[in-house]
Write a protein that holds these residues in place. Structure first.
Motif, mmCIF file in Angstrom:
data_model
loop_
_atom_site.group_PDB
_atom_site.id
_atom_site.type_symbol
_atom_site.label_atom_id
_atom_site.label_comp_id
_atom_site.label_asym_id
_atom_site.label_seq_id
_atom_site.Cartn_x
_atom_site.Cartn_y
_atom_site.Cartn_z
ATOM 1 N N LYS A 72 0.860 -1.181 0.000
ATOM 2 C CA LYS A 72 0.000 0.000 0.000
ATOM 3 C C LYS A 72 0.897 1.231 0.000
ATOM 4 C CE LYS A 72 -4.140 0.003 2.050
ATOM 5 N NZ LYS A 72 -5.417 -0.598 2.308
ATOM 6 N N GLU A 114 -3.358 4.174 0.922
ATOM 7 C CA GLU A 114 -4.048 4.098 -0.363
ATOM 8 C C GLU A 114 -3.581 2.878 -1.142
ATOM 9 O OE1 GLU A 114 -6.418 6.106 -1.468
ATOM 10 O OE2 GLU A 114 -6.277 7.714 0.014
ATOM 11 N N ASN A 115 -4.487 2.296 -1.916
ATOM 12 C CA ASN A 115 -4.141 1.206 -2.822
ATOM 13 C C ASN A 115 -3.759 1.767 -4.180
ATOM 14 O OD1 ASN A 115 -4.406 -1.179 -1.298
ATOM 15 N ND2 ASN A 115 -6.621 -1.060 -1.429
ATOM 16 N N TYR A 162 -6.175 -7.583 -5.541
ATOM 17 C CA TYR A 162 -6.401 -6.988 -4.220
ATOM 18 C C TYR A 162 -6.783 -8.124 -3.282
ATOM 19 C CZ TYR A 162 -6.643 -2.802 -7.014
ATOM 20 O OH TYR A 162 -6.338 -1.811 -7.899
ATOM 21 N N ALA A 206 -7.985 -9.003 0.917
ATOM 22 C CA ALA A 206 -8.428 -8.493 2.209
ATOM 23 C C ALA A 206 -7.300 -8.627 3.231
ATOM 24 C CB ALA A 206 -9.649 -9.264 2.678
ATOM 25 N N THR A 211 -9.753 -3.844 5.452
ATOM 26 C CA THR A 211 -9.636 -3.184 4.151
ATOM 27 C C THR A 211 -8.927 -4.159 3.196
ATOM 28 O OG1 THR A 211 -7.521 -2.122 4.716
ATOM 29 C CG2 THR A 211 -9.541 -0.894 5.206
ATOM 30 N N GLU A 212 -8.455 -3.642 2.083
ATOM 31 C CA GLU A 212 -7.738 -4.473 1.132
ATOM 32 C C GLU A 212 -6.332 -3.938 0.918
ATOM 33 O OE1 GLU A 212 -10.220 -4.351 -2.388
ATOM 34 O OE2 GLU A 212 -11.037 -6.319 -1.881
ATOM 35 N N ASP A 213 -5.417 -4.849 0.552
ATOM 36 C CA ASP A 213 -4.068 -4.488 0.148
ATOM 37 C C ASP A 213 -3.962 -4.648 -1.356
ATOM 38 O OD1 ASP A 213 -3.252 -4.155 2.807
ATOM 39 O OD2 ASP A 213 -2.604 -6.249 2.974
#
Length: 99
Positions: free
Chosen positions: A66, A75-76, A83, A85, A90-92
């Motif tokens: 990230k 932010e991604n 992507y 979880a 959130t997601e990486d």
């Protein structure tokens, strides 16, 4: 934008991460599996209207990462390969480097 360039023997992949200048006011760092999520290890440089850095990564690996922007938000990357979880709900971003 993410670009991948392999060395001639394909033992290293030079990955360039580039973001528009308006992404940040002061600084952008990239943190992930490749630097133990250290937000001070790999900062992007501001040049020619964008933020940019190039990392040398091992092929045949998948890396989660990230961006840490202005020391306050994660932010991604819109250009990530995938992507996944994470444990924070959130997601990486995920970077897949083939052979």
């Amino acid at each position: 934008m993410i670009s991948k360039n392999y060395t001639p023997k394909r033992t290293v992949c030079k990955v360039t991460f580039s973001l528009p200048e308006e992404w940040a006011n002061e600084k952008v760092a990239i943190a992930g599996d490749f630097n133990d999520w250290d937000t001070s290890a790999d900062e992007l440089e501001k040049k020619d209207g964008s933020w940019e850095t190039t990392l040398r990564l091992k092929p045949e690996n998948t890396y989660r990462f990230k961006y840490f922007v202005d020391g306050e938000r994660w932010e991604n990357d819109d250009d990530a390969d995938e992507y996944e979880a994470n444990e924070f709900g959130t997601e990486d971003s995920v970077l897949v480097i083939g052979e």
